[in-house]
Write a protein that holds these residues in place. Sequence first.
Motif, short mmCIF file in Angstrom:
data_model
loop_
_atom_site.label_atom_id
_atom_site.label_comp_id
_atom_site.label_asym_id
_atom_site.label_seq_id
_atom_site.Cartn_x
_atom_site.Cartn_y
_atom_site.Cartn_z
N HIS A 148 0.67 -0.98 -0.27
CA HIS A 148 0.19 -0.19 0.20
C HIS A 148 1.15 1.39 0.42
O HIS A 148 2.03 1.28 0.93
CB HIS A 148 -0.91 0.25 1.44
N VAL A 176 -5.58 5.60 7.08
CA VAL A 176 -5.59 5.55 8.21
C VAL A 176 -5.89 6.28 9.79
O VAL A 176 -6.19 6.09 10.67
CB VAL A 176 -4.20 4.73 8.38
N LYS A 197 -2.71 10.30 7.20
CA LYS A 197 -2.24 8.65 6.58
C LYS A 197 -3.15 8.33 5.81
O LYS A 197 -4.23 7.15 6.10
CB LYS A 197 -1.46 7.83 7.38
N ASP A 253 -4.91 1.48 -2.37
CA ASP A 253 -4.39 0.19 -2.26
C ASP A 253 -5.42 -0.11 -3.96
O ASP A 253 -6.12 -0.25 -4.35
CB ASP A 253 -5.26 -0.37 -1.39
N HIS A 295 -7.07 -4.57 6.70
CA HIS A 295 -6.40 -4.00 7.26
C HIS A 295 -5.65 -4.08 8.52
O HIS A 295 -6.48 -4.30 9.45
CB HIS A 295 -5.72 -2.02 6.49
N PHE A 312 -2.40 -2.03 10.31
CA PHE A 312 -1.80 -0.70 10.38
C PHE A 312 -0.94 -1.09 11.16
O PHE A 312 -1.31 -0.92 12.62
CB PHE A 312 -2.71 0.40 10.02
N GLU A 329 3.25 0.69 7.80
CA GLU A 329 2.57 -0.43 7.14
C GLU A 329 1.64 -0.71 7.48
O GLU A 329 1.15 -1.34 8.47
CB GLU A 329 4.25 -1.88 7.27
N LEU A 330 0.90 -0.95 6.01
CA LEU A 330 -0.06 -1.25 6.14
C LEU A 330 -0.33 -2.81 5.53
O LEU A 330 -0.10 -2.85 4.10
CB LEU A 330 -0.90 -0.31 5.67
N THR A 331 -1.08 -3.48 6.06
CA THR A 331 -0.88 -4.81 5.69
C THR A 331 -2.54 -5.19 5.01
O THR A 331 -3.08 -5.04 6.02
CB THR A 331 -0.10 -6.12 6.10
N ILE A 366 -9.66 -1.17 10.22
CA ILE A 366 -8.00 -0.97 10.74
C ILE A 366 -8.36 -1.30 11.72
O ILE A 366 -8.69 -1.05 12.70
CB ILE A 366 -7.91 0.39 10.08
N ARG A 374 -5.01 -1.77 14.48
CA ARG A 374 -3.60 -1.29 14.79
C ARG A 374 -3.08 -1.77 15.38
O ARG A 374 -3.67 -2.36 16.33
CB ARG A 374 -3.77 0.47 15.51
#
Length: 148
Positions: free
Chosen positions: A42, A82, A86, A90, A98, A100, A106-108, A135, A137
């Motif tokens: 991302h 985020v 931020k 994607d 996601h 974060f 990093e975002l996965t 999301i 965190r």
Amino acid sequence: MLKHANPNLSREDMALLLREHGITPTHQRIEIAHTLFSRCEHLSADQIMASVNLRHSETSKATVYNTLKLFLEKGLIREVIVDPSKVFYDPNTAPHHHFFNVESGELTDIEADAMQISGLPELPQGMVADSVDIIVRIRPSHSGGLHA
């Protein structure tokens, strides 16, 4: 529609993808699309601009933002906010969520079927749910947090 990044995509593939979404494939749009769809990550607008400008230094911040807005409108990418400072872009538009990492930034991805949502609040009259974006965190356990 592409659901995952593919490092083997050519710029010709990108031009075709843009045309399929009703977007005129200019040189700069192709480079921005290639940056997004050839990487398995991302990216922020600044990261996209830096990557594109490694190859072609004439791409402005305004061009990157305008192109990302166009890609969003055409459903080619999705925006992951985020927090207000931020924003990531994607290329995976399939339903997913996601992680974060608050330390690394990093975002996965989290596959949609890896999470269960047991219910939504009652929606306002005349409204239907469009999507649910979660999301989570995270941070390394050594740095404190809720359950250190």
